[in-house]
Design an enzyme around this catalytic site. Structure first.
Site, PDB file in Angstrom:
ATOM      1  N   ASP A   1       0.839  -1.194   0.000  1.00 32.10           N
ATOM      2  CA  ASP A   1       0.000   0.000   0.000  1.00 32.10           C
ATOM      3  C   ASP A   1       0.884   1.257   0.000  1.00 32.10           C
ATOM      4  OD1 ASP A   1      -3.035   0.816   0.456  1.00 32.10           O
ATOM      5  OD2 ASP A   1      -1.862   2.020   1.866  1.00 32.10           O
TER       6      ASP A   1
ATOM      7  N   HIS B   1      -6.915  -6.886  -0.250  1.00 30.15           N
ATOM      8  CA  HIS B   1      -5.833  -5.911  -0.260  1.00 30.15           C
ATOM      9  C   HIS B   1      -4.700  -6.258   0.697  1.00 30.15           C
ATOM     10  CE1 HIS B   1      -3.888  -2.056  -0.683  1.00 30.15           C
ATOM     11  NE2 HIS B   1      -4.108  -1.717   0.570  1.00 30.15           N
TER      12      HIS B   1
END
Length: 301
Positions: free
Chosen positions: A111, A281
């Site tokens: 991320d 994610h």
């Protein structure tokens, strides 16, 4: 740290390393060549706790909290968001690694940490031996993809980048509710089940602090402005990442929104490989075995 929290890295050392006006809170452990692990939003170094023991059997792990996150110091806000740019963070983290004795190192980022990672590989090409990016595409690509569908999927990019103090006030009204909704909504199962109780305890602790909420918003404001400009300047100049790149993404993650994530990364590096892993994610927590296997194979090969 506002209270006693569970130790998720009992065999690792804790260090505070001051570099470029930032006090980095780091967990360091293992043996072998250095592997720098950088977390993303809205988390801290604890994202790595499930896979750290396996990686530490082959590498010396350095796991800092990014500036403003977790227990690292909080940069001041500036009108142009330069103190939150990934270029500034990459410079500080490169200096942090030098102070720890590492001129070159492997790097894996998830991320926001992956955005620092590819910026570091671009700006300090002699420092990064190999780079792994987890469930992202480059910042400028995400902004250029921002149509109706993609905007709904990553609405937080536009929300968190709104001018101070609007998003800060909205989040601070119910920080734990916002945090837990955000975490769950980015998983494949849309639950908090993949996150250990200890990791959630750590994250709730720092995320409720108003100055850190603001810091994470500044991170996204930088992404919408100065980080985008830096990416575009590199692309316009034809600059690419010289280190090899491993791109991993969740089969139900954010980067899977495009048909071929590797095709996007090939515009940034001539040496790219990668694949989808099961989950959403948060690969180190949703697919810890698969993520550890991929990183060990890539960095150890």
């Amino acid at each position: 740290m506002t209270r006693e929290l569970p130790d998720l890295f009992p065999t690792f050392d804790t260090r505070i390393v001051r570099a470029k006006s930032t006090d980095f809170f780091c967990r360091i452990g293992g043996s072998g060549p250095p592997l720098l692990l950088l977390h993303g939003y809205p988390q801290s170094h604890v994202i790595w706790h499930k896979i750290a023991p396996r990686l530490a059997s082959r590498f010396t792990l350095v796991m800092p909290d990014l500036p403003g996150y977790g227990h690292s110091s909080i940069p001041p806000r500036t009108s142009g968001h330069a103190t939150y740019s990934k270029r500034a963070w990459a410079e500080a983290i490169t200096e942090m690694m030098r102070l720890l004795g590492y001129e070159t190192f492997f790097l894996a980022g998830h991320d926001r940490g992956a955005r620092v990672g590819y910026r570091l590989a671009l700006d300090f090409p002699g420092s990064v031996k190999k780079l792994a990016v987890l469930d992202i595409l480059p910042t400028s690509d995400y902004w250029d993809l921002m149509d109706r569908g993609f905007g709904l999927k990553i609405y937080h990019w536009m929300f968190l980048a709104q001018p101070f103090p609007f998003p800060e006030k909205m989040i601070s009204a119910a920080p734990v509710r916002f945090l837990e909704h955000t975490l769950a909504s980015w998983t494949a199962e849309k639950t908090l089940d993949c996150f250990s109780d200890g990791a959630l305890e750590h994250t709730r602790d720092w995320f409720c602090q108003p100055d850190r909420i603001s810091a994470s918003c500044e991170d996204y404001r930088a992404g919408a402005t100065i980080d985008y400009d830096h990416d575009k300047a590199d692309q316009d100049a034809g600059r690419t990442i010289s280190a090899g790149v491993l791109a991993l993404w969740g089969s139900k993650g954010i980067a899977s929104s495009v048909d071929d994530p590797l095709a996007v990364w090939r515009r940034w590096s001539p040496d790219v490989q990668g694949m989808a892993l099961p989950g959403g994610h948060f690969l180190p927590e949703e697919a810890p075995d698969e993520t550890a296997d991929a990183l060990l194979s890539y960095f150890g090969g």
